[in-house]
Design a protein around this motif. Structure first.
Motif, short mmCIF file in Angstrom:
data_model
loop_
_atom_site.label_atom_id
_atom_site.label_comp_id
_atom_site.label_asym_id
_atom_site.label_seq_id
_atom_site.Cartn_x
_atom_site.Cartn_y
_atom_site.Cartn_z
N GLU A 1 0.55 -0.65 0.00
CA GLU A 1 -0.36 -0.63 0.03
C GLU A 1 0.86 1.29 -0.16
OE1 GLU A 1 -3.09 0.42 -0.37
OE2 GLU A 1 -3.52 -1.52 -0.72
N PHE A 2 1.63 1.19 0.27
CA PHE A 2 2.48 2.68 0.50
C PHE A 2 4.62 2.17 0.86
CE2 PHE A 2 -0.45 1.89 4.23
CZ PHE A 2 -1.36 3.17 4.47
N SER A 3 4.26 1.83 -0.58
CA SER A 3 5.90 1.74 -1.70
C SER A 3 6.80 2.74 -0.59
CB SER A 3 6.61 1.66 -2.72
OG SER A 3 5.30 3.36 -3.25
N TRP A 4 6.49 3.91 0.03
CA TRP A 4 7.74 4.49 0.64
C TRP A 4 7.71 3.96 2.12
CZ3 TRP A 4 5.59 5.62 5.12
CH2 TRP A 4 3.84 5.74 5.13
N GLY B 1 14.55 0.73 5.84
CA GLY B 1 16.00 1.13 5.39
C GLY B 1 16.64 2.12 6.83
N ALA B 2 16.43 3.70 6.62
CA ALA B 2 16.41 4.18 7.87
C ALA B 2 16.94 3.63 8.55
CB ALA B 2 15.21 5.08 7.67
N ALA C 1 13.45 -5.68 3.26
CA ALA C 1 14.64 -4.93 2.18
C ALA C 1 15.87 -5.56 0.93
CB ALA C 1 16.22 -3.54 2.87
N ILE C 2 15.74 -6.94 1.56
CA ILE C 2 16.01 -7.73 -0.09
C ILE C 2 15.77 -7.87 -0.91
CG2 ILE C 2 16.94 -10.32 0.06
CD1 ILE C 2 18.19 -9.62 3.35
N LEU D 1 19.62 3.87 -2.82
CA LEU D 1 20.04 3.41 -3.81
C LEU D 1 19.14 3.04 -5.13
CD1 LEU D 1 23.98 1.96 -3.49
CD2 LEU D 1 22.84 4.02 -4.09
N VAL D 2 17.80 2.41 -4.33
CA VAL D 2 16.79 1.81 -5.05
C VAL D 2 16.26 3.33 -5.69
CG1 VAL D 2 14.68 0.13 -5.70
CG2 VAL D 2 16.96 -0.56 -4.24
N TYR D 3 15.85 3.90 -4.74
CA TYR D 3 15.31 5.01 -4.87
C TYR D 3 16.18 6.22 -6.35
CZ TYR D 3 11.78 4.32 -2.07
OH TYR D 3 10.57 3.45 -1.75
N LEU D 4 17.33 5.38 -6.03
CA LEU D 4 18.74 6.46 -6.98
C LEU D 4 18.27 6.04 -8.20
CD1 LEU D 4 21.06 8.10 -4.64
CD2 LEU D 4 19.26 9.11 -4.72
N GLN D 5 17.58 5.13 -8.74
CA GLN D 5 17.31 3.97 -9.82
C GLN D 5 18.57 3.61 -10.04
OE1 GLN D 5 14.11 4.35 -11.40
NE2 GLN D 5 13.93 5.36 -9.73
N ILE D 6 19.25 3.57 -8.23
CA ILE D 6 20.98 2.12 -8.92
C ILE D 6 20.09 1.15 -8.09
CG2 ILE D 6 22.83 2.22 -8.03
CD1 ILE D 6 23.10 5.33 -7.80
N LYS D 7 20.37 -0.29 -8.50
CA LYS D 7 20.02 -1.52 -7.66
C LYS D 7 20.97 -2.06 -8.78
CE LYS D 7 16.81 -5.49 -8.18
NZ LYS D 7 15.99 -6.33 -8.86
#
Length: 317
Positions: free
Chosen positions: A127-130, A136-137, A222-223, A275-281
């Motif tokens: 429901e909330f991808s964020w 992560g934090a 997170a994995i 990094l995923v949110y920076l488009q780096i996977k």
């Protein structure tokens, strides 16, 4: 979406392992030696790795590597759990021949509790991808805190949960065999149902698992966000906790530096989410290699640095 029959295979395997453990290996109360414990631990690790092979075969290499990464992280986090369980048993003077009974029912409770927590986590992520950024934090915070925390002696009797339960449970002053509850009129107390210290130990083991799940579940989400991999890697990691406990309780001091490796793993996973949110996977294979390398280095360095150290003296139950 995982097919229902694959969930069925997992359920059958877990039920079979639990039935074999309780009905064949430990149907009588007895002390488990280190040699037997190591064999059982190796068996459960092999079962977990074999199931990972099944996941790889059915869901692909990426899912298989995510499973193995989660399994490694969960298994390593359980090391701290072993230390806490040892403190619980020592504080409540639980003889070694009854400890397996507490751990067995504790694992059953953990299977149910983690199913609920993972289900809630999966719903939140859907429901909330964020929410993954929050995970992560949290992992970054936990890893940094673990990395710089000082080692302190833990007094379980000062624990708030322990004191609350001990003051609110209608409990006998001593153990009565392997029973969790007894009739007071049969043990020299007023009529009524009384819990024994063994039941208090069970509740404390469950509370300890709940606390560790707060760290471990965000780590595995997170994995991967696949509920099947999240749950199965969790359960196979904790299934062997009973065997692992009896093998490591007396030598947990030899793994002192593992916590630093685990802290770096948690920080790495937390950074991976950002990094995923920076488009780096980061590819699954790199995550698996980094996680395994860090944990292996932590174990080997711990064994090297603590070689020849005597086992710390502890009051025996």
């Amino acid at each position: 979406m995982t097919e229902l029959w694959i969930w069925g295979v997992f359920a059958v395997v877990v039920i079979a392992l639990l039935a074999f453990d309780l009905g064949v290996l430990h149907k009588d109360d007895r002390e488990i030696g280190v040699k037997e414990s190591l064999k059982l631990s190796a068996f459960y690790i092999a079962a977990g790795l074999a199931f990972g092979g099944f996941v790889w075969w059915q869901k692909g290499a990426g899912a298989g590597m995510d499973y193995y990464t989660g399994f490694l992280v969960e298994k390593s986090l359980s090391m701290d759990n072993v230390f806490v369980i040892s403190l619980i048993f020592t504080s409540l003077a639980v003889p070694r021949e009854y400890q397996h009974r507490v751990l067995f029912w504790g694992i059953l409770g953990a299977i149910i509790m983690r199913a609920i927590m993972i289900g809630l986590g999966a719903a939140l992520v859907h429901e909330f991808s964020w929410i993954l950024l929050v995970f992560g934090a949290f992992l970054l915070f936990t890893g940094v805190k673990m990395l710089f925390s000082k080692d302190e002696e833990t007094d379980i009797e000062q624990n708030r949960v322990f004191r609350y339960l001990k003051s609110h449970l209608k409990m006998t002053p001593k153990l009565h065999g392997h029973d969790f509850f007894v009739d007071g009129s049969k043990v020299g107390l007023a009529a009524g149902r009384y819990a024994t210290p063994l039941f208090l130990a069970l509740l404390m083991v469950e509370a300890a698992d709940l606390i560790f799940a707060v760290d471990s579940i965000p780590a595995i989400f997170a994995i991967t966000q696949d509920p099947f991999i999240v749950y199965t890697s969790n359960i196979f990691a904790i299934l062997g906790l009973r065997a692992l406990y009896f093998a490591l309780a007396a030598m947990v001091h030899r793994f002192h530096y593992l916590k630093y490796a685990l802290a770096i793993v948690l920080i790495f996973i937390g950074i991976k989410i950002a990094l995923v949110y920076l488009q780096i996977k980061i590819p699954s294979v790199i995550s698996l290699v980094v996680t395994f390398g860090l944990l292996a280095a932590g174990v080997l360095y711990s064994l090297y640095k603590t070689r020849g150290e005597p086992i710390p003296e502890k009051p025996q139950p």
